[in-house]
Design a protein around this motif. Sequence first.
Motif, PDB file in Angstrom:
ATOM      1  N   MET A 230       0.839  -1.190   0.000  1.00 32.48           N
ATOM      2  CA  MET A 230       0.000   0.000   0.000  1.00 32.48           C
ATOM      3  C   MET A 230       0.884   1.253   0.000  1.00 32.48           C
ATOM      4  O   MET A 230       1.867   1.330   0.738  1.00 32.48           O
ATOM      5  CB  MET A 230      -0.885   0.004   1.251  1.00 32.48           C
ATOM      6  CG  MET A 230      -2.077   0.926   1.154  1.00 32.48           C
ATOM      7  SD  MET A 230      -3.455   0.098   0.349  1.00 32.48           S
ATOM      8  CE  MET A 230      -3.891  -1.116   1.591  1.00 32.48           C
ATOM      9  N   GLN A 231       0.536   2.197  -0.866  1.00 28.06           N
ATOM     10  CA  GLN A 231       1.127   3.524  -0.818  1.00 28.06           C
ATOM     11  C   GLN A 231       0.262   4.343   0.128  1.00 28.06           C
ATOM     12  O   GLN A 231      -0.938   4.492  -0.082  1.00 28.06           O
ATOM     13  CB  GLN A 231       1.126   4.158  -2.214  1.00 28.06           C
ATOM     14  CG  GLN A 231       2.108   5.291  -2.369  1.00 28.06           C
ATOM     15  CD  GLN A 231       3.493   4.799  -2.744  1.00 28.06           C
ATOM     16  OE1 GLN A 231       3.622   3.899  -3.549  1.00 28.06           O
ATOM     17  NE2 GLN A 231       4.522   5.392  -2.158  1.00 28.06           N
ATOM     18  N   TYR A 251       2.175  16.236   2.376  1.00 29.51           N
ATOM     19  CA  TYR A 251       2.136  14.885   2.934  1.00 29.51           C
ATOM     20  C   TYR A 251       3.489  14.197   2.785  1.00 29.51           C
ATOM     21  O   TYR A 251       4.329  14.564   1.956  1.00 29.51           O
ATOM     22  CB  TYR A 251       1.045  14.046   2.255  1.00 29.51           C
ATOM     23  CG  TYR A 251       1.175  13.943   0.748  1.00 29.51           C
ATOM     24  CD1 TYR A 251       2.034  13.017   0.155  1.00 29.51           C
ATOM     25  CD2 TYR A 251       0.435  14.776  -0.102  1.00 29.51           C
ATOM     26  CE1 TYR A 251       2.155  12.930  -1.213  1.00 29.51           C
ATOM     27  CE2 TYR A 251       0.549  14.697  -1.474  1.00 29.51           C
ATOM     28  CZ  TYR A 251       1.408  13.775  -2.030  1.00 29.51           C
ATOM     29  OH  TYR A 251       1.541  13.692  -3.402  1.00 29.51           O
ATOM     30  N   LEU A 252       3.670  13.191   3.633  1.00 30.64           N
ATOM     31  CA  LEU A 252       4.829  12.303   3.582  1.00 30.64           C
ATOM     32  C   LEU A 252       4.326  10.954   3.068  1.00 30.64           C
ATOM     33  O   LEU A 252       3.399  10.373   3.633  1.00 30.64           O
ATOM     34  CB  LEU A 252       5.433  12.139   4.977  1.00 30.64           C
ATOM     35  CG  LEU A 252       6.654  11.236   5.105  1.00 30.64           C
ATOM     36  CD1 LEU A 252       7.872  11.912   4.484  1.00 30.64           C
ATOM     37  CD2 LEU A 252       6.939  10.919   6.568  1.00 30.64           C
ATOM     38  N   GLN A 253       4.940  10.449   2.008  1.00 28.57           N
ATOM     39  CA  GLN A 253       4.452   9.226   1.371  1.00 28.57           C
ATOM     40  C   GLN A 253       5.378   8.056   1.705  1.00 28.57           C
ATOM     41  O   GLN A 253       6.599   8.182   1.643  1.00 28.57           O
ATOM     42  CB  GLN A 253       4.370   9.422  -0.143  1.00 28.57           C
ATOM     43  CG  GLN A 253       3.763   8.257  -0.900  1.00 28.57           C
ATOM     44  CD  GLN A 253       3.358   8.652  -2.297  1.00 28.57           C
ATOM     45  OE1 GLN A 253       2.248   9.124  -2.532  1.00 28.57           O
ATOM     46  NE2 GLN A 253       4.265   8.467  -3.240  1.00 28.57           N
ATOM     47  N   GLN A 416      -8.356   4.968   0.090  1.00 28.34           N
ATOM     48  CA  GLN A 416      -8.719   5.533  -1.199  1.00 28.34           C
ATOM     49  C   GLN A 416      -9.844   6.552  -1.043  1.00 28.34           C
ATOM     50  O   GLN A 416      -9.842   7.611  -1.682  1.00 28.34           O
ATOM     51  CB  GLN A 416      -9.118   4.414  -2.165  1.00 28.34           C
ATOM     52  CG  GLN A 416      -7.921   3.616  -2.680  1.00 28.34           C
ATOM     53  CD  GLN A 416      -8.330   2.445  -3.558  1.00 28.34           C
ATOM     54  OE1 GLN A 416      -9.036   1.536  -3.122  1.00 28.34           O
ATOM     55  NE2 GLN A 416      -7.916   2.488  -4.803  1.00 28.34           N
ATOM     56  N   ALA A 417     -10.800   6.224  -0.192  1.00 24.18           N
ATOM     57  CA  ALA A 417     -11.919   7.151   0.032  1.00 24.18           C
ATOM     58  C   ALA A 417     -11.440   8.467   0.623  1.00 24.18           C
ATOM     59  O   ALA A 417     -12.001   9.538   0.334  1.00 24.18           O
ATOM     60  CB  ALA A 417     -12.951   6.502   0.946  1.00 24.18           C
ATOM     61  N   ALA A 418     -10.378   8.403   1.422  1.00 23.30           N
ATOM     62  CA  ALA A 418      -9.851   9.603   2.057  1.00 23.30           C
ATOM     63  C   ALA A 418      -8.736  10.250   1.227  1.00 23.30           C
ATOM     64  O   ALA A 418      -8.115  11.219   1.688  1.00 23.30           O
ATOM     65  CB  ALA A 418      -9.315   9.253   3.443  1.00 23.30           C
ATOM     66  N   HIS A 419      -8.502   9.729   0.013  1.00 22.22           N
ATOM     67  CA  HIS A 419      -7.413  10.207  -0.851  1.00 22.22           C
ATOM     68  C   HIS A 419      -6.075  10.175  -0.110  1.00 22.22           C
ATOM     69  O   HIS A 419      -5.230  11.058  -0.270  1.00 22.22           O
ATOM     70  CB  HIS A 419      -7.698  11.633  -1.352  1.00 22.22           C
ATOM     71  CG  HIS A 419      -8.996  11.759  -2.085  1.00 22.22           C
ATOM     72  ND1 HIS A 419      -9.186  11.232  -3.341  1.00 22.22           N
ATOM     73  CD2 HIS A 419     -10.172  12.334  -1.708  1.00 22.22           C
ATOM     74  CE1 HIS A 419     -10.429  11.476  -3.731  1.00 22.22           C
ATOM     75  NE2 HIS A 419     -11.066  12.139  -2.762  1.00 22.22           N
ATOM     76  N   ALA A 420      -5.898   9.131   0.699  1.00 20.73           N
ATOM     77  CA  ALA A 420      -4.692   9.011   1.518  1.00 20.73           C
ATOM     78  C   ALA A 420      -3.878   7.764   1.190  1.00 20.73           C
ATOM     79  O   ALA A 420      -2.957   7.423   1.936  1.00 20.73           O
ATOM     80  CB  ALA A 420      -5.073   9.002   2.990  1.00 20.73           C
ATOM     81  N   GLY A 421      -4.206   7.079   0.123  1.00 20.50           N
ATOM     82  CA  GLY A 421      -3.422   5.910  -0.241  1.00 20.50           C
ATOM     83  C   GLY A 421      -4.164   4.993  -1.181  1.00 20.50           C
ATOM     84  O   GLY A 421      -5.358   5.193  -1.461  1.00 20.50           O
ATOM     85  N   ALA A 422      -3.459   3.995  -1.670  1.00 18.94           N
ATOM     86  CA  ALA A 422      -4.047   3.033  -2.589  1.00 18.94           C
ATOM     87  C   ALA A 422      -3.122   1.828  -2.685  1.00 18.94           C
ATOM     88  O   ALA A 422      -1.917   1.928  -2.411  1.00 18.94           O
ATOM     89  CB  ALA A 422      -4.241   3.658  -3.970  1.00 18.94           C
ATOM     90  N   PRO A 423      -3.669   0.657  -3.063  1.00 14.09           N
ATOM     91  CA  PRO A 423      -2.816  -0.517  -3.262  1.00 14.09           C
ATOM     92  C   PRO A 423      -1.783  -0.257  -4.355  1.00 14.09           C
ATOM     93  O   PRO A 423      -2.046   0.480  -5.314  1.00 14.09           O
ATOM     94  CB  PRO A 423      -3.802  -1.610  -3.679  1.00 14.09           C
ATOM     95  CG  PRO A 423      -5.124  -1.143  -3.178  1.00 14.09           C
ATOM     96  CD  PRO A 423      -5.094   0.350  -3.285  1.00 14.09           C
TER      97      PRO A 423
END
Length: 881
Positions: A230-231, A251-253, A416-423
């Motif tokens: 997950m990113q 943000y920090l990724q 994904q719903a929070a625009h905070a990450g995705a697989p």
Amino acid sequence: MQEHYQPSAIETAAQEKWEKARLFNVSEDSSKPKYYCLSMFPYPSGKLHMGHVRNYTIGDVLSRFKLLNGYNVMQPMGWDAFGMPAENAAMKHQVAPAKWTYENISYMKQQLKSLGFAIDWEREIATCTPEYYRWEQWLFTKLFEKGIVYRKNGTVNWDPVDQTVLANEQVIDGRGWRSGALIEKREIPMYYFKITDYAEELLADLDKLENWPEQVKTMQRNWIGKSRGMQVRFKVDADSRSGLEGEYADYLQVYTTRPDTLMGATYVAVAAEHPLATAAAADKPELQAFIAECKSGSVAEADMATMEKKGVPTGRYVINPLNGDKLEVWIANYVLWGYGDGAVMAVPAHDERDFEFAAKYALPIKQVIAVAGETFDATKWQEWYADKENGTLINSGKYDGMNFQTAFDTMAADLQAAHAGAPKTQYRLRDWGISRQRYWGCPIPIIHCDCCGDVPVPAEQLPVVLPEDVVPDGTGSPLAKMPEFYETTCPKCGAPAKRETDTMDTFMESSWYPFRYMSPRFEEGMVEPQAAAYWGAVDQYIGGIEHAILHLLYARFFTKLMRDEGLINVDEPFERLLTQGMVVCDTYYREGENGSKNWINPADVELTFDEKGRPVSAVLKADGLPVIISGTEKMSKSKNNGVDPQALIDAYGADTARLFMMFASPPEQSLEWSDSGVEGAHRFLRRLWRTVYEYTTKDNTVAAFAGDQSGLSKALKELRFKLHSTIAKVGDDYGRRLQFNTAIAAVMELLNQYDACVKNGDCDSAEGRAVAQEVLEAAVRLLWPIVPHICETLWSELRPGTALWEAAWPQTDEDALVKSEIEIMVQVNGKLRGKITVAADASKDTVEAAALASDGAVKFMEGKPAKKVIVVPRRLVNIVV
């Protein structure tokens, strides 16, 4: 025919015969099946070593076997001639690397020729010649224009004294291996190949390589390192944004393969080069000092795993997107800027590295994974903490009770719903940095223009020729100090410009050389199209396991690049791979005054053995004083336990060297050097010579048996059965199993049975002479791939005026493999008590009756009746009393 075996005379004659016939010089021939056999080409170090002899003998056995079976065989040879060893030798001897390299090539080529290898020397290449690297430069420019090759800053090990980049293995205890200077991390412009664009194909195509060792494929899979994770974006806290710009202010990724542990994150670690670290250190000298310390360390992943983990807090925070926790950002020396996002999410309770770091700095450790029957203890690490398969979530709010996959999917949806990450699927593999700040390598064909930027050298101006009269002094690249090399004009605008002075990684040359062999003198491209279409991929590749990852991976990558450029029509370079074992030898030493070990060559040592033949003591022959026996290790200069192949050839002949190498162990296993083994190989060749000598001098040779064997004696039928079963076995050993030691053993057994027949007079009749001729003709053909010189000579005595290679591989006579009688073992109560001979088609009742009547059965049954008789067809009878 001479009575005694004299290898020095016959080996030269045989080699001249092959050369005159141009036996190994091949071209495309559609009337024959092709066989491309290739051994990894040598670095021209000056002399062959036993590893070379073993490697190239394996390839030669297969090539000669295929030649006798009607294949159009190509076995080329060349020289992996660029690289640091030549520069080091040049500095030591004050000569140009080119001179040192070409002299070594000349000497090693003569050594290879003395071993009688079936090499097409007309295809010889040396990677340091402009004729070769011209096409490497040409492909580089094409790929640069397509964006497959690009230039960016990269973090490297920089030696401030030698003014050069060092590979990770050249940094010893933080210092340059040659200068001893403290190494710095430095960012410099580097050229990269986008091998990551091919990561998935390189991984997937491993499944197509059915004839590669599983060990090698596993090593490559691990190196490519595909992972699904997950990113995750951690929002930068409002009070922590000063000095940050763009996305780094927002943000920090991070990338994680364990998103299920996200609720257990207690801090975030970043690399020293990360913008957040730079911003935090702007007014903090202690952070600046730590960043400088990190930048002076190694950039090797292996070193990261073993080094002491250090870190400093930045006083800045990011927000966990799932639970809103504020996590402090630390700068850590174990995080590399060039890998991923240069930041990691730290979950000390479930990652051993993070646990070690958190314990050292008294950071929170929060358990979020539980495994049934296990008790969590924050004071010590336990392996189950990282168990992904059996754990369920705790202390994770709405995610409690979920297993890994359910948590992964649920969190992915929430992020994904929070625009905070995705697989995201990610690979451990990184783009291939090919720039080297060294002299003895292929020049990178790029021109730097102030107006036009980085401009590839036009094809008509290639090659960019490396000056060959330079003697490097070890302080940076000589090319950067030679205006006559780097001063030029821009191909686009004509303005003054500077030629690139970096050279290419030497893995570049070895990544495509198999295809250049197909048309080494072709001047219109990397490979002539018809030659590429005919030869396709290498049918058999042979080399050491130490090249299992990088060389083979880069060769596979280059094959796909060349395919995509329309140069070749294959996806993979090597159909079949054999990784031969090492050659090992005894080691001996004496201790120096400072505790160092002074290694002594085995040839200079005299041993004393116990009653079981085990060495119990050793002395130096020169002074008779003791030396220490240190066990067996790979032959190497550092342990002074190498055996000079030339000395072996001079003493015993090339065939003895070849036979010992193939007989001492299977090719994939280590071969333990043995003087007695060499002498044993030589004795067998003398015996083979004597056997043919006695046959040919006893009477004139006759035609080999090829008729109806029904009139042959039992002994001759059994000899022909042995012969043709041996032909079948040896063909399978060479062609499918690649087990040459068992092939040799099979021929030895055949000759033992032949000798018994001769001794018993079975070969004195006309039919016996014909069978003897058949056996000896077959035996020398079966051994020709391994010991070609002696077999070539013996064939000329058995078949005067003919060439062995024209006779082809002996064919199995199926009639000879049909036995009219068979031998069956007789057991009484499971113990072997004799054997019987019965007709091959005898019924079960007949076999049972013969067994019961046999002397052994009668004796050990002691008059008792048989309770049960078990007949295993064609094998044994067990009588139970």
